[in-house]
Design an enzyme around this catalytic site. Structure first.
Site, PDB file in Angstrom:
ATOM      1  N   ASP A  96       0.860  -1.183   0.000  1.00 20.13           N
ATOM      2  CA  ASP A  96       0.000   0.000   0.000  1.00 20.13           C
ATOM      3  C   ASP A  96       0.896   1.232   0.000  1.00 20.13           C
ATOM      4  O   ASP A  96       1.786   1.363   0.859  1.00 20.13           O
ATOM      5  CB  ASP A  96      -0.889  -0.032   1.260  1.00 20.13           C
ATOM      6  CG  ASP A  96      -1.992   1.008   1.207  1.00 20.13           C
ATOM      7  OD1 ASP A  96      -1.702   2.175   0.876  1.00 20.13           O
ATOM      8  OD2 ASP A  96      -3.141   0.648   1.509  1.00 20.13           O
TER       9      ASP A  96
ATOM     10  N   SER B 150      -2.515  15.479 -12.986  1.00 20.70           N
ATOM     11  CA  SER B 150      -3.874  15.435 -13.540  1.00 20.70           C
ATOM     12  C   SER B 150      -4.163  16.848 -14.014  1.00 20.70           C
ATOM     13  O   SER B 150      -3.522  17.806 -13.555  1.00 20.70           O
ATOM     14  CB  SER B 150      -4.878  15.052 -12.449  1.00 20.70           C
ATOM     15  OG  SER B 150      -6.202  15.363 -12.840  1.00 20.70           O
TER      16      SER B 150
ATOM     17  N   TYR C  72      -9.459  16.284  -4.167  1.00 24.94           N
ATOM     18  CA  TYR C  72      -8.615  15.799  -5.276  1.00 24.94           C
ATOM     19  C   TYR C  72      -7.836  16.949  -5.902  1.00 24.94           C
ATOM     20  O   TYR C  72      -6.637  16.832  -6.165  1.00 24.94           O
ATOM     21  CB  TYR C  72      -9.508  15.124  -6.312  1.00 24.94           C
ATOM     22  CG  TYR C  72      -8.774  14.440  -7.443  1.00 24.94           C
ATOM     23  CD1 TYR C  72      -8.165  13.198  -7.251  1.00 24.94           C
ATOM     24  CD2 TYR C  72      -8.714  15.002  -8.723  1.00 24.94           C
ATOM     25  CE1 TYR C  72      -7.519  12.540  -8.313  1.00 24.94           C
ATOM     26  CE2 TYR C  72      -8.075  14.357  -9.772  1.00 24.94           C
ATOM     27  CZ  TYR C  72      -7.478  13.125  -9.560  1.00 24.94           C
ATOM     28  OH  TYR C  72      -6.838  12.478 -10.604  1.00 24.94           O
TER      29      TYR C  72
ATOM     30  N   LYS D 285      -3.790  17.205  -6.072  1.00 27.78           N
ATOM     31  CA  LYS D 285      -3.033  17.226  -7.325  1.00 27.78           C
ATOM     32  C   LYS D 285      -2.219  18.520  -7.468  1.00 27.78           C
ATOM     33  O   LYS D 285      -1.133  18.518  -8.040  1.00 27.78           O
ATOM     34  CB  LYS D 285      -3.980  17.016  -8.515  1.00 27.78           C
ATOM     35  CG  LYS D 285      -4.514  15.581  -8.615  1.00 27.78           C
ATOM     36  CD  LYS D 285      -3.383  14.564  -8.833  1.00 27.78           C
ATOM     37  CE  LYS D 285      -3.878  13.152  -9.041  1.00 27.78           C
ATOM     38  NZ  LYS D 285      -2.787  12.161  -9.218  1.00 27.78           N
TER      39      LYS D 285
HETATM   40  P1  NAD Z   1      -6.802   2.976 -11.778  1.00 29.26           P
HETATM   41  O1  NAD Z   1      -7.708   2.813 -10.609  1.00 29.26           O
HETATM   42  O2  NAD Z   1      -7.229   2.428 -13.088  1.00 29.26           O
HETATM   43  O3  NAD Z   1      -5.372   2.404 -11.384  1.00 29.26           O
HETATM   44  C1  NAD Z   1      -4.808   2.752 -10.148  1.00 29.26           C
HETATM   45  C2  NAD Z   1      -4.007   1.603  -9.581  1.00 29.26           C
HETATM   46  O4  NAD Z   1      -3.490   2.053  -8.323  1.00 29.26           O
HETATM   47  C3  NAD Z   1      -4.835   0.347  -9.312  1.00 29.26           C
HETATM   48  O5  NAD Z   1      -4.136  -0.776  -9.788  1.00 29.26           O
HETATM   49  C4  NAD Z   1      -4.969   0.322  -7.792  1.00 29.26           C
HETATM   50  O6  NAD Z   1      -5.025  -0.994  -7.257  1.00 29.26           O
HETATM   51  C5  NAD Z   1      -3.696   1.044  -7.353  1.00 29.26           C
HETATM   52  N1  NAD Z   1      -3.834   1.668  -6.038  1.00 29.26           N
HETATM   53  C6  NAD Z   1      -4.787   2.551  -5.627  1.00 29.26           C
HETATM   54  N2  NAD Z   1      -4.585   2.894  -4.355  1.00 29.26           N
HETATM   55  C7  NAD Z   1      -3.488   2.215  -3.933  1.00 29.26           C
HETATM   56  C8  NAD Z   1      -2.790   2.142  -2.698  1.00 29.26           C
HETATM   57  N3  NAD Z   1      -3.196   2.819  -1.615  1.00 29.26           N
HETATM   58  N4  NAD Z   1      -1.687   1.373  -2.619  1.00 29.26           N
HETATM   59  C9  NAD Z   1      -1.278   0.648  -3.696  1.00 29.26           C
HETATM   60  N5  NAD Z   1      -1.914   0.655  -4.885  1.00 29.26           N
HETATM   61  C10 NAD Z   1      -3.007   1.440  -5.005  1.00 29.26           C
HETATM   62  O7  NAD Z   1      -6.542   4.568 -11.890  1.00 29.26           O
HETATM   63  P2  NAD Z   1      -5.933   5.426 -13.099  1.00 29.26           P
HETATM   64  O8  NAD Z   1      -7.045   6.150 -13.736  1.00 29.26           O
HETATM   65  O9  NAD Z   1      -5.010   4.618 -13.912  1.00 29.26           O
HETATM   66  O10 NAD Z   1      -5.130   6.516 -12.252  1.00 29.26           O
HETATM   67  C11 NAD Z   1      -3.720   6.529 -12.198  1.00 29.26           C
HETATM   68  C12 NAD Z   1      -3.266   7.941 -11.909  1.00 29.26           C
HETATM   69  O11 NAD Z   1      -3.717   8.796 -12.965  1.00 29.26           O
HETATM   70  C13 NAD Z   1      -3.830   8.536 -10.611  1.00 29.26           C
HETATM   71  O12 NAD Z   1      -2.827   9.275  -9.967  1.00 29.26           O
HETATM   72  C14 NAD Z   1      -4.936   9.448 -11.109  1.00 29.26           C
HETATM   73  O13 NAD Z   1      -5.183  10.500 -10.206  1.00 29.26           O
HETATM   74  C15 NAD Z   1      -4.336   9.934 -12.407  1.00 29.26           C
HETATM   75  N6  NAD Z   1      -5.292  10.446 -13.370  1.00 29.26           N
HETATM   76  C16 NAD Z   1      -6.315   9.675 -13.818  1.00 29.26           C
HETATM   77  C17 NAD Z   1      -7.237  10.214 -14.708  1.00 29.26           C
HETATM   78  C18 NAD Z   1      -8.379   9.395 -15.228  1.00 29.26           C
HETATM   79  O14 NAD Z   1      -9.255   9.940 -15.938  1.00 29.26           O
HETATM   80  N7  NAD Z   1      -8.459   8.120 -14.943  1.00 29.26           N
HETATM   81  C19 NAD Z   1      -7.083  11.526 -15.165  1.00 29.26           C
HETATM   82  C20 NAD Z   1      -6.017  12.283 -14.698  1.00 29.26           C
HETATM   83  C21 NAD Z   1      -5.119  11.731 -13.797  1.00 29.26           C
END
Ligand code: NAD
Length: 280
Positions: A59, A142, A155, A159
């Protein structure tokens, strides 16, 4: 193969953007260590990539998880060239007025301990290895690191904090370690979850019609997929291409910042809450 012989560590590499980064980096010749809390996702990674990955369950809120991942990475691959802080959760744009008073402490702590502290602890654990390799750090930011309305105050604040950490760490760690950020917009193929403290842990972004919502807003006319968003990570991790690059954050969001105002404010929510007497 642009990353042959490079070793990279990605947090949150089991789903969405992180998984797309792992797949792309392996294709580019890198070996990749992953820290994630998804046991099933880690198994899938091992099955997909075999010896090219080291997959560690943990984690990001805990320093020990990061230290274990860095240690296994260096033990297996001999070094660490690039640390990518990426694991995150969302608040599903929950406005402050919508967060019950008795959940606010917990929601704040959960958001900041994963999305902010999770990055800081990772760099702390990786410092020695990155110093030895004269490596670099990449943080996933983000659009919410720059603009409102990409999340709620939790959030968006978190960020923005990452943008500050990119600049401060670039200053503190240079010239030995370069630190940069990439700020994607809404992404297809994401499983992004919400805060447990707001009963949103089982809510997945994959169920939200984000592409439809964004297509008329984005200057590019379409939301990018996670896979389409990996190119900047390859570029930022390519040593020869990025000699002068540190302390920068790339807006990689389909042009959200030039779209103009979609709505002036969200004050109507206050009207709804207080005129009903819900929180008075
Ligand atoms: P996702 O949920 O698809 O993947 C996130 C991964 O992180 C998962 O495998 C989850 O198990 C893991 N995770 C979450 N909390 C955890 C913890 N406490 N310890 C260990 N592992 C953990 O999310 P995503 O959309 O791929 O997001 C990835 C990054 O991109 C994030 O920082 C998110 O803020 C950023 N982001 C996402 C978007 C979007 O539209 N999805 C847009 C801008 C930025």
């Amino acid at each position: 193969m642009r990353l042959k012989d490079e070793v990279v560590l990605v947090t949150g590499g089991c789903a969405g953007l992180g998984r797309a980064i792992v797949d792309r980096f392996v294709c580019e010749g890198a070996r990749v260590a992953v820290l994630d809390r998804s046991v099933a996702g880690l198994e899938e990674l091992r099955a997909a990539h075999g010896d090219a990955v080291v997959a560690v369950e943990g984690d990001v809120r805990y320093l020990d998880s990061h230290k274990e991942t860095v240690a296994k990475c260096v033990e297996t691959f001999g070094k660490l060239d690039c640390y990518i802080g990426n694991a995150g959760v969302w608040d599903y744009s929950t406005a402050l007025v919508e967060i019950p008073e008795d959940r606010l402490d917990e929601a704040f702590d959960e958001m900041y301990s994963i999305n902010v502290k999770g990055y800081l602890l990772g760099v702390k654990a990786a410092l020695g290895a990155l110093y030895a390799s004269r490596g670099s750090v990449i943080f996933t930011v983000s659009n919410a690191g720059f603009y409102p309305a990409g999340g709620g105050a939790l959030y968006t604040g978190a960020k923005h904090a990452i943008v500050g950490m990119v600049k401060q760490l670039a200053y503190e760690l240079g010239p030995h370690i370069r630190v940069n950020g990439i700020a994607p917009g809404g992404l297809g193929g994401s499983d992004l979850r919400g805060l447990k403290a707001l009963d949103l842990a089982e809510v997945s972004l994959s169920k939200v019609p984000l592409g439809d919502m964004l297509k008329d807003i984005l200057p590019t006319g379409q939301m990018a997929s996670a896979e389409e968003s990996t190119g900047a990570y390859v570029f930022f991790a390519t040593r020869s291409e990025t000699v002068p690059l540190t302390g920068s954050v790339l807006n990689y969001d389909g042009g959200i910042g030039v779209r103009g105002m979609s709505e002036a404010n969200r004050g109507d929510l206050l009207d709804q809450f207080y005129s009903k007497g819900a929180l008075v």
